[in-house]
Design a protein around this motif. Structure first.
Motif, PDB file in Angstrom:
ATOM      1  N   LYS A   1      42.328  42.922  45.872  1.00 54.56           N
ATOM      2  CA  LYS A   1      43.738  43.159  45.544  1.00 54.56           C
ATOM      3  C   LYS A   1      44.620  43.307  46.789  1.00 54.56           C
ATOM      4  O   LYS A   1      45.841  43.377  46.669  1.00 54.56           O
TER       5      LYS A   1
ATOM      6  N   ASN B   1      48.868  33.890  33.366  1.00 60.34           N
ATOM      7  CA  ASN B   1      49.221  35.221  32.869  1.00 60.34           C
ATOM      8  C   ASN B   1      48.439  36.332  33.550  1.00 60.34           C
ATOM      9  O   ASN B   1      48.710  37.521  33.302  1.00 60.34           O
ATOM     10  N   GLN B   2      47.471  35.970  34.405  1.00 62.38           N
ATOM     11  CA  GLN B   2      46.694  36.973  35.148  1.00 62.38           C
ATOM     12  C   GLN B   2      47.278  37.244  36.527  1.00 62.38           C
ATOM     13  O   GLN B   2      46.657  37.915  37.353  1.00 62.38           O
ATOM     14  N   GLY B   3      48.458  36.735  36.776  1.00 61.20           N
ATOM     15  CA  GLY B   3      49.101  36.985  38.067  1.00 61.20           C
ATOM     16  C   GLY B   3      48.779  35.958  39.133  1.00 61.20           C
ATOM     17  O   GLY B   3      49.008  36.211  40.325  1.00 61.20           O
TER      18      GLY B   3
ATOM     19  N   TYR C   1      49.230  32.015  40.787  1.00 59.89           N
ATOM     20  CA  TYR C   1      50.310  31.047  40.970  1.00 59.89           C
ATOM     21  C   TYR C   1      49.707  29.701  41.334  1.00 59.89           C
ATOM     22  O   TYR C   1      48.760  29.626  42.119  1.00 59.89           O
TER      23      TYR C   1
ATOM     24  N   ASN D   1      47.337  33.951  44.987  1.00 60.70           N
ATOM     25  CA  ASN D   1      48.088  35.190  44.826  1.00 60.70           C
ATOM     26  C   ASN D   1      48.096  35.868  46.198  1.00 60.70           C
ATOM     27  O   ASN D   1      47.016  36.096  46.757  1.00 60.70           O
ATOM     28  N   PRO D   2      49.275  36.116  46.789  1.00 64.33           N
ATOM     29  CA  PRO D   2      50.617  36.027  46.228  1.00 64.33           C
ATOM     30  C   PRO D   2      51.152  34.589  46.227  1.00 64.33           C
ATOM     31  O   PRO D   2      50.514  33.695  46.773  1.00 64.33           O
TER      32      PRO D   2
END
Length: 263
Positions: free
Chosen positions: A164, A190-192, A194, A231-232
């Motif tokens: 994370k 939807n899990q964050g 991109y 992510n990000p």
């Protein structure tokens, strides 16, 4: 940072060594920082050259070709997931030009028996990218509506493994068509995560499979199932399909995807 993902379909292709040559030349030309490969096979009965890697491992042969053409310097992380056709150990790989500070491999399938082809193992590496720790994963997952191994469960298992506190890249063959809403691709978003394709300033149609291939035996559509996710959300210069005959010769039953992100 330049990225490439390709499902190699290795040792199942006609003119395989010639196609390895095309792949190596593209890697030399583009200088990818991270390469994720799936269906990276080695013969069950080939001699070992390491703890688990054997002499005819597709990625090993590719590295030998890269060295031959003056593009050495890539390190390899590989592990196998399951046996295919009673002949090969099939796995996934990460190749990178940057220092590897940790290696990862873990099952995301409920099935972990290598004799069962639906077992799925993800291979990853933490690299030092110019002083920044980055985690990269080569992914080969199952299908959304598979009764034995539904994609949602595999995606949930995958997300639990991701750090994370650092940039994460998931590259691979996800076996879920991005053109279909309400299934695996949408679930991942939807899990964050991109999609570099969605964020790219320059892009093509994104199609990585045309028609019928192994695992999509009745397919008649154009699919976008090979993805580079992150992510990000980082600035992305381009996302291009490669090895599709327009951008380099075809080397597999999948086309590859290349992207460049600002990190």
């Amino acid at each position: 940072m330049k990225l490439l993902t390709l499902n190699c379909h290795s040792w199942h292709e006609e003119n395989q060594l010639e196609k390895i040559g095309y792949l190596a030349e593209a890697i030399k030309e583009n200088g990818y920082d991270v390469i994720a490969l799936q269906e990276v096979n080695q013969s069950i009965d080939a001699p070992l050259i390491g703890e688990i890697i054997k002499k005819d491992n597709f990625a090993v042969v590719l590295l030998q070709q890269l060295e031959k053409i003056g593009a050495a310097g890539y390190s390899l992380v590989w592990d196998f997931s399951h046996l295919v056709y009673g002949k090969f150990e099939e796995g996934s790989a990460i190749l990178t030009k940057h220092p590897v500070t940790a290696e990862h491999s873990f099952f995301v399938s409920g099935i972990v028996d290598p004799e069962v082809w639906k077992s799925r193992k993800i291979v990853g590496a933490k690299i030092d990218y110019r002083g920044t720790p980055v985690s990269v994963y080569s992914c080969h997952t199952g299908w959304w509506d598979d009764e034995e191994e539904p994609f949602k469960q595999q995606a949930e298992a995958l997300m639990k493994q991701l750090p994370k506190d650092e940039p994460v890249f998931l590259l691979g063959d996800f076996n879920n068509n991005a053109f279909i809403s309400g299934e695996g691709y949408e679930y991942l978003m939807n899990q964050g995560l991109y999609d570099t394709y969605s964020l790219a300033k320059e892009k093509d149609e994104g199609i990585t499979v045309k028609g019928k291939i192994t695992g999509w035996n009745n397919n008649k559509e154009d699919l976008r199932i090979d993805l580079i996710l992150m992510n990000p959300p980082l600035p992305t210069a381009y996302s291009k399909v490669i090895f599709n005959s327009r951008n380099k010769p075809v080397v597999s039953d999948h086309f590859g995807v290349e992207a460049e992100v600002e990190l």
